[in-house]
Design a protein around this motif. Structure first.
Motif, PDB file in Angstrom:
ATOM      1  N   ASP A 108       0.886  -1.166   0.000  1.00 12.80           N
ATOM      2  CA  ASP A 108       0.000   0.000   0.000  1.00 12.80           C
ATOM      3  C   ASP A 108       0.921   1.212   0.000  1.00 12.80           C
ATOM      4  O   ASP A 108       1.622   1.464   0.979  1.00 12.80           O
ATOM      5  CB  ASP A 108      -0.868  -0.096   1.278  1.00 12.80           C
ATOM      6  CG  ASP A 108      -1.746   1.125   1.550  1.00 12.80           C
ATOM      7  OD1 ASP A 108      -1.293   2.268   1.317  1.00 12.80           O
ATOM      8  OD2 ASP A 108      -2.873   0.931   2.045  1.00 12.80           O
TER       9      ASP A 108
ATOM     10  N   HIS B  21      -1.234   6.011  14.077  1.00 18.61           N
ATOM     11  CA  HIS B  21      -2.451   5.580  13.384  1.00 18.61           C
ATOM     12  C   HIS B  21      -2.375   4.082  13.054  1.00 18.61           C
ATOM     13  O   HIS B  21      -3.309   3.331  13.318  1.00 18.61           O
ATOM     14  CB  HIS B  21      -2.640   6.404  12.107  1.00 18.61           C
ATOM     15  CG  HIS B  21      -3.578   5.800  11.118  1.00 18.61           C
ATOM     16  ND1 HIS B  21      -4.942   5.770  11.313  1.00 18.61           N
ATOM     17  CD2 HIS B  21      -3.351   5.154   9.947  1.00 18.61           C
ATOM     18  CE1 HIS B  21      -5.512   5.146  10.289  1.00 18.61           C
ATOM     19  NE2 HIS B  21      -4.568   4.762   9.449  1.00 18.61           N
ATOM     20  N   PHE B  22      -1.240   3.665  12.502  1.00 14.76           N
ATOM     21  CA  PHE B  22      -1.106   2.251  12.121  1.00 14.76           C
ATOM     22  C   PHE B  22      -1.084   1.349  13.343  1.00 14.76           C
ATOM     23  O   PHE B  22      -1.760   0.325  13.376  1.00 14.76           O
ATOM     24  CB  PHE B  22       0.120   2.049  11.227  1.00 14.76           C
ATOM     25  CG  PHE B  22      -0.110   2.558   9.834  1.00 14.76           C
ATOM     26  CD1 PHE B  22      -0.847   1.816   8.926  1.00 14.76           C
ATOM     27  CD2 PHE B  22       0.357   3.803   9.447  1.00 14.76           C
ATOM     28  CE1 PHE B  22      -1.109   2.306   7.651  1.00 14.76           C
ATOM     29  CE2 PHE B  22       0.095   4.309   8.177  1.00 14.76           C
ATOM     30  CZ  PHE B  22      -0.633   3.550   7.272  1.00 14.76           C
TER      31      PHE B  22
ATOM     32  N   SER C 246      -0.569   6.649  -2.523  1.00 12.64           N
ATOM     33  CA  SER C 246      -1.816   7.031  -1.844  1.00 12.64           C
ATOM     34  C   SER C 246      -1.999   8.518  -1.577  1.00 12.64           C
ATOM     35  O   SER C 246      -2.167   8.934  -0.426  1.00 12.64           O
ATOM     36  CB  SER C 246      -1.942   6.242  -0.524  1.00 12.64           C
ATOM     37  OG  SER C 246      -1.784   4.867  -0.759  1.00 12.64           O
ATOM     38  N   PRO C 247      -1.993   9.334  -2.646  1.00 10.08           N
ATOM     39  CA  PRO C 247      -2.261  10.767  -2.468  1.00 10.08           C
ATOM     40  C   PRO C 247      -3.762  11.012  -2.239  1.00 10.08           C
ATOM     41  O   PRO C 247      -4.549  10.071  -2.243  1.00 10.08           O
ATOM     42  CB  PRO C 247      -1.809  11.375  -3.790  1.00 10.08           C
ATOM     43  CG  PRO C 247      -1.954  10.275  -4.786  1.00 10.08           C
ATOM     44  CD  PRO C 247      -1.729   8.985  -4.049  1.00 10.08           C
ATOM     45  N   ASN C 248      -4.119  12.262  -2.029  1.00 13.61           N
ATOM     46  CA  ASN C 248      -5.510  12.615  -1.763  1.00 13.61           C
ATOM     47  C   ASN C 248      -6.082  13.434  -2.911  1.00 13.61           C
ATOM     48  O   ASN C 248      -5.422  14.342  -3.420  1.00 13.61           O
ATOM     49  CB  ASN C 248      -5.595  13.399  -0.464  1.00 13.61           C
ATOM     50  CG  ASN C 248      -4.985  12.610   0.684  1.00 13.61           C
ATOM     51  OD1 ASN C 248      -5.251  11.417   0.835  1.00 13.61           O
ATOM     52  ND2 ASN C 248      -4.136  13.260   1.470  1.00 13.61           N
TER      53      ASN C 248
ATOM     54  N   HIS D  42      -4.073   3.563  -2.125  1.00 15.13           N
ATOM     55  CA  HIS D  42      -5.171   3.831  -1.197  1.00 15.13           C
ATOM     56  C   HIS D  42      -5.478   5.327  -1.243  1.00 15.13           C
ATOM     57  O   HIS D  42      -5.247   6.069  -0.277  1.00 15.13           O
ATOM     58  CB  HIS D  42      -4.731   3.386   0.204  1.00 15.13           C
ATOM     59  CG  HIS D  42      -5.808   3.299   1.231  1.00 15.13           C
ATOM     60  ND1 HIS D  42      -6.684   2.249   1.324  1.00 15.13           N
ATOM     61  CD2 HIS D  42      -6.147   4.139   2.243  1.00 15.13           C
ATOM     62  CE1 HIS D  42      -7.507   2.443   2.357  1.00 15.13           C
ATOM     63  NE2 HIS D  42      -7.202   3.584   2.924  1.00 15.13           N
TER      64      HIS D  42
ATOM     65  N   HIS E 176       4.400  12.001  -0.398  1.00 16.45           N
ATOM     66  CA  HIS E 176       3.863  11.014  -1.337  1.00 16.45           C
ATOM     67  C   HIS E 176       4.946  10.553  -2.312  1.00 16.45           C
ATOM     68  O   HIS E 176       4.949   9.404  -2.745  1.00 16.45           O
ATOM     69  CB  HIS E 176       2.678  11.588  -2.107  1.00 16.45           C
ATOM     70  CG  HIS E 176       1.503  11.918  -1.231  1.00 16.45           C
ATOM     71  ND1 HIS E 176       0.973  13.187  -1.150  1.00 16.45           N
ATOM     72  CD2 HIS E 176       0.783  11.157  -0.365  1.00 16.45           C
ATOM     73  CE1 HIS E 176      -0.035  13.186  -0.287  1.00 16.45           C
ATOM     74  NE2 HIS E 176      -0.166  11.967   0.209  1.00 16.45           N
TER      75      HIS E 176
ATOM     76  N   ASP F 169      -9.389   2.065   7.253  1.00 14.12           N
ATOM     77  CA  ASP F 169      -8.241   1.162   7.273  1.00 14.12           C
ATOM     78  C   ASP F 169      -8.611  -0.193   7.879  1.00 14.12           C
ATOM     79  O   ASP F 169      -8.075  -1.224   7.461  1.00 14.12           O
ATOM     80  CB  ASP F 169      -7.048   1.803   7.986  1.00 14.12           C
ATOM     81  CG  ASP F 169      -6.075   2.407   6.977  1.00 14.12           C
ATOM     82  OD1 ASP F 169      -5.864   1.779   5.917  1.00 14.12           O
ATOM     83  OD2 ASP F 169      -5.541   3.495   7.226  1.00 14.12           O
TER      84      ASP F 169
ATOM     85  N   THR G  48       4.200   4.818   4.559  1.00 17.42           N
ATOM     86  CA  THR G  48       3.839   6.232   4.792  1.00 17.42           C
ATOM     87  C   THR G  48       4.886   6.894   5.685  1.00 17.42           C
ATOM     88  O   THR G  48       5.719   6.215   6.287  1.00 17.42           O
ATOM     89  CB  THR G  48       2.487   6.425   5.521  1.00 17.42           C
ATOM     90  OG1 THR G  48       2.673   6.174   6.922  1.00 17.42           O
ATOM     91  CG2 THR G  48       1.395   5.528   4.986  1.00 17.42           C
TER      92      THR G  48
ATOM     93  N   TYR H 168       2.502  -1.183   4.542  1.00 19.03           N
ATOM     94  CA  TYR H 168       2.009   0.187   4.383  1.00 19.03           C
ATOM     95  C   TYR H 168       3.195   1.133   4.373  1.00 19.03           C
ATOM     96  O   TYR H 168       3.959   1.161   5.336  1.00 19.03           O
ATOM     97  CB  TYR H 168       1.116   0.583   5.547  1.00 19.03           C
ATOM     98  CG  TYR H 168      -0.122  -0.267   5.736  1.00 19.03           C
ATOM     99  CD1 TYR H 168      -0.071  -1.422   6.493  1.00 19.03           C
ATOM    100  CD2 TYR H 168      -1.336   0.114   5.175  1.00 19.03           C
ATOM    101  CE1 TYR H 168      -1.206  -2.195   6.698  1.00 19.03           C
ATOM    102  CE2 TYR H 168      -2.486  -0.646   5.375  1.00 19.03           C
ATOM    103  CZ  TYR H 168      -2.414  -1.800   6.130  1.00 19.03           C
ATOM    104  OH  TYR H 168      -3.528  -2.551   6.328  1.00 19.03           O
TER     105      TYR H 168
END
Ligand code: ARG
Length: 585
Positions: free
Chosen positions: A122, A348-349, A125-127, A162, A136, A321, A341, A339
């Motif tokens: 994963d 968070h993870f 994964s930009p927004n 993602h 990113h 997630d 990032t 993942y």
């Protein structure tokens, strides 16, 4: 084929068992590369670690092991040094035979994984409607490299983007779109609203200033959730426009990735909350549904809740997630999920993974890994920004690298009095520019921050892409100069390692498999960069000390094979980093 190191480990364990009994069959012989070539190639430290357990002096243990150790097919007689190290030096004839074997092997001695498995990376994964920033970029470059290595090892890799394509911000964007481009919503299939990022900014301004607008935006969110046609259409237009911009970056960077954005998991969100309820993990806190975490506390030292459904019924990043995790395990059948990032998301993870584990959603044979990375800094030591303090657009950043690479080449051509076509210059500039950005990123231990510097990354000296590309060009130059087709050297060509520089290069060439499996384990691409950097260095030393084209047979062919193997190893290694080579530059 088992790596030399693996085979030596096996032999050491056999000797341990022969000397001290069956219960030592599981002991790690602690075989590492020798710290100094003076001591040989490998060093086993097991005697020191067993001293307490056996109640004996390490040297005595080492002697007992060596007495039972049969490595005569690989090494010179083992030596015991210092307090009880066992030093092993590979035999010349063994190295020659090993090199011959990898010469005929397209995988250059790197075996496929014994048990290939489904792995998800994963990354990127930009927004939607937001800037794709240097974070990113790091995720894209590191994630792609990890995916390439796993693919090369024969795993079934699913590369997932993602994309952040869902959430309440779309209400605001769609409401604003309705205001400024009413016609787009009914007629257009593509949208040209210019720079999406400034569109986002303007929408946000409007949202912050006008309460009536806020209400309209909220209604748009409801309509989007309910799947109302023209709201969904507007949402798709926005996604499509962002997607096009992301694709430009992916094309420049040569990235393959499958988009499966947050919106994909929307339909699975309610079940996440229901199932957490079923296993009794859910608690209500001021109207929000949450799970209390262990090991995480707020500023007051109270246990921290992970909110999975807000009091207004909306879901969070973490809920998505959790849903995606379940989908990836159940539907995709992933055995490892990676993942990639920035390290800022580490909590968070850790948090949603803890919740998933508590809920019993992670089978024993599934591994979840967060691969964090540090920040990209400017030369002022602060977050990398443009001179005016804005976030750097990735396209501008990559274009700048290419244009600077172009200036470098043009200067070099002038100095050398060389004429080259426009096409050649463009190609070299693009490969050098992009490779430099990628390599500068990958060659750092990803956990640390690094300072972004065009000058440094484009330099022909040091641990840089141009240095590596140049080493490859040098090997190709030898084949051109001597009019030799490397591919036709014959697999039966005899390899002779007479000189020290040849031996050193040969040993390094034989370690590719060790490096690749290390990176597969630790997911640290900088190890592969270090390996390639050292390879270029060892090749250059060999090239300075051992004439190739001017030497007599059979030494000449043997040296040509060394050049060819170096070229193939560089090419493969760089390919695993996502870097293309040049025949000339
Ligand atoms: N869109 C997020 C960001 O820009 C990254 C998503 C990472 N992947 C994930 N499964 N959470 O920060």
């Amino acid at each position: 084929m088992n790596s030399t190191q693996e085979q030596l480990k096996l032999k050491l364990v056999q000797a341990l068992v022969a000397a001290f009994g069956e219960e030592f069959a599981g002991v790690d012989p602690i075989l590492v590369a020798a710290s100094n070539p003076k001591f040989g190639d490998y060093q086993a430290n097991v005697a020191l670690s067993l001293s307490k357990k056996l109640g004996k002096q390490p040297r005595a243990i080492a002697t007992a092991i060596v007495e039972k150790l049969d490595v005569s097919e690989f090494c010179e007689p083992p030596e015991i040094a210092g307090p009880g190290f066992i030093n092993l030096k590979l035999q010349r004839s063994y190295l020659e035979a090993q090199l011959s074997a990898i010469q005929a092997d397209p995988r250059l001695g790197v075996p496929p994984a014994p048990v290939p498995q489904k792995e998800i990376v994963d990354f990127s994964s930009p927004n939607i409607a937001k800037e794709m920033h240097v974070g990113h970029l790091r995720s894209t470059i590191i994630g792609d490299c990890i995916a390439r290595i796993l693919e090369f090892r024969g795993h079934d890799v699913l590369r997932l983007n993602h994309v952040g394509d869902w959430g309440t911000q779309f209400g605001m964007l769609i409401a604003y779109l309705r205001e400024v481009y009413p016609q787009a919503l009914t007629t257009a299939n593509v949208l040209d609203i210019g720079d999406l990022v400034s569109f986002y900014r303007k929408a946000k301004q409007r949202f912050d200033q006008d309460e009536a607008f806020q209400e309209i935006a909220r209604q748009e969110v409801v309509k989007l959730q309910a799947g109302e046609q023209d709201t969904v259409h507007a949402w798709k237009l926005l996604c499509e426009q962002s997607r096009k911009e992301f694709q430009i970056i992916y094309n420049l960077l040569d990235i393959k990735i499958t988009e499966r954005g947050e919106s994909f998991y929307n339909q699975y969100l309610p079940a996440v909350v229901e199932d957490l309820q079923k296993v009794d993990l859910l608690e209500e806190n001021q109207g929000a549904k949450c799970v209390f975490l262990e090991g995480f506390t707020n500023r007051e030292g109270e246990p921290l809740p992970l909110i999975v459904q807000k009091s207004d019924g909306g879901y969070n990043y973490a809920t998505t997630d959790l849903a995606s995790l379940r989908y990836r395990i159940q539907q995709d059948q992933a055995k490892r999920i990676i993942y990639v990032t920035d390290s800022g998301q580490a909590n968070h993870f850790a948090q949603f993974m803890q919740v998933a584990r508590k809920a019993g959603w992670i089978p024993d044979d599934v591994e979840l890994v967060h691969v964090p990375f540090g920040l990209v800094l400017g030369d002022d030591g602060k977050k990398f920004k443009t001179r005016s303090g804005d976030t750097v657009r990735l396209r501008d950043l990559l274009d700048e690298a290419i244009s600077r690479a172009r200036t470098d080449i043009e200067t070099r051509l002038k100095e050398e009095g060389r004429e080259e076509s426009e096409e050649f210059i463009n190609h070299v500039a693009e490969v050098v520019g992009i490779s430099s950005v990628k390599y500068a990123d990958l060659s750092q231990n990803r956990n640390s921050n690094y300072v972004f510097s065009y000058d440094k990354m484009l330099s022909l000296k040091g641990n840089t892409a141009p240095y590596m590309l140049y080493a490859y060009v040098r090997t190709q130059g030898i084949s051109r100069e001597g009019n030799i087709d490397f591919e036709n050297l014959g697999v039966d060509a005899k390899i002779l390692l007479g000189e020290e520089a040849e031996l050193t290069l040969a040993k390094h060439l034989l370690q590719l498999d060790e490096v690749v499996s290390e990176v597969e384990q630790d997911l640290l691409p900088n190890r592969l960069c270090d390996y390639l950097y050292q390879l270029s260095d060892k090749f250059n030393k060999f090239y300075e000390n051992c004439p190739v084209l001017k030497s007599e047979e059979p030494v000449k062919t043997s040296r040509l094979v060394l050049c060819h193997l170096t070229a193939k190893t560089l090419k493969l290694g760089l390919d695993l980093l996502g870097i293309r080579v040049l025949e000339r530059m």
